[in-house]
Design an enzyme around this catalytic site. Structure first.
Site, PDB file in Angstrom:
ATOM      1  N   GLY A  27       0.835  -1.201   0.000  1.00 34.63           N
ATOM      2  CA  GLY A  27       0.000   0.000   0.000  1.00 34.63           C
ATOM      3  C   GLY A  27       0.864   1.242   0.000  1.00 34.63           C
ATOM      4  O   GLY A  27       2.009   1.224  -0.431  1.00 34.63           O
ATOM      5  N   CYS A  28       0.316   2.332   0.509  1.00 36.67           N
ATOM      6  CA  CYS A  28       1.038   3.601   0.567  1.00 36.67           C
ATOM      7  C   CYS A  28       2.382   3.388   1.260  1.00 36.67           C
ATOM      8  O   CYS A  28       2.448   2.870   2.377  1.00 36.67           O
ATOM      9  CB  CYS A  28       0.212   4.635   1.315  1.00 36.67           C
ATOM     10  N   PHE A  29       3.454   3.784   0.608  1.00 33.82           N
ATOM     11  CA  PHE A  29       4.777   3.459   1.120  1.00 33.82           C
ATOM     12  C   PHE A  29       5.202   4.219   2.366  1.00 33.82           C
ATOM     13  O   PHE A  29       6.113   3.809   3.071  1.00 33.82           O
ATOM     14  CB  PHE A  29       5.856   3.547   0.048  1.00 33.82           C
TER      15      PHE A  29
END
Length: 181
Positions: A27-29
């Protein structure tokens, strides 16, 4: 994630790195990176793009879903302090690996669950750990190339995120991770 600061890719891997690398997409890093920064034995981290076809993609290109990349975290780790199996456990603890192309409210192929391995031993461990996760859709593939994201994305939550409130990257910190700062 907005366009702010330098669009120059971050510097990676660390100069004179002697440690093995591991690469994860969950997902969002930003939040994933902070979780790995806090893990004892992790020497350095970078956020970037893996698993795609375009050379040196930008954040905007990755978000358009036209490059095939996932937002990923690559890290150097000391295997005498933390095993790859523990890193994979941390990876699975940070997201729902049974939901394809989604992490929380973030939707798109760039948010897919993936482990990009660097050697046969990492592949074996990743496959074993995935098998333990009911319904996991995690992609397991070789790490052909990792492109560091723009500098403003690097250690984003530690630097303050959108709200300007830095979060601790101290080893073993257990403060909740606020995904957008």
């Amino acid at each position: 994630m907005g366009s702010q600061g330098s669009k120059t890719p971050g510097s990676w891997p660390p100069a004179n790195n002697k440690y093995p690398l591991a690469t994860f997409a969950a997902g969002c890093f930003w939040g994933v990176e902070l979780a790995f920064q806090r893990q004892p034995g992790v020497i350095a981290t970078a956020v970037g793009y893996a698993g795609g076809k375009k050379e040196n993609p930008t954040y905007e290109q990755v978000c358009s879903e036209s490059t095939g990349h996932a937002e990923a975290v690559q890290l150097a780790y000391n295997p005498e302090e933390v095993g790859y199996d523990k890193l994979v456990d941390l990876f699975f603890s940070r997201h729902n690996s049974s939901t394809p192309n989604r992490s929380g409210n973030d939707v798109g192929t760039q948010y897919r669950s993936a482990i990009y391995y660097h050697n046969d031993e990492q592949k074996k461990i990743a496959e074993q750990k995935k098998a333990e996760m009911a319904g996991s859709v995690t992609e397991i593939a070789p790490c052909a190339r990792f492109w560091p994201a723009e500098e403003y994305h690097q250690q984003y939550l530690e630097k303050g995120g959108r709200m300007g409130r830095g979060q601790s990257a101290a080893k073993k910190c257990s403060d909740p991770i606020r995904c957008y700062g």
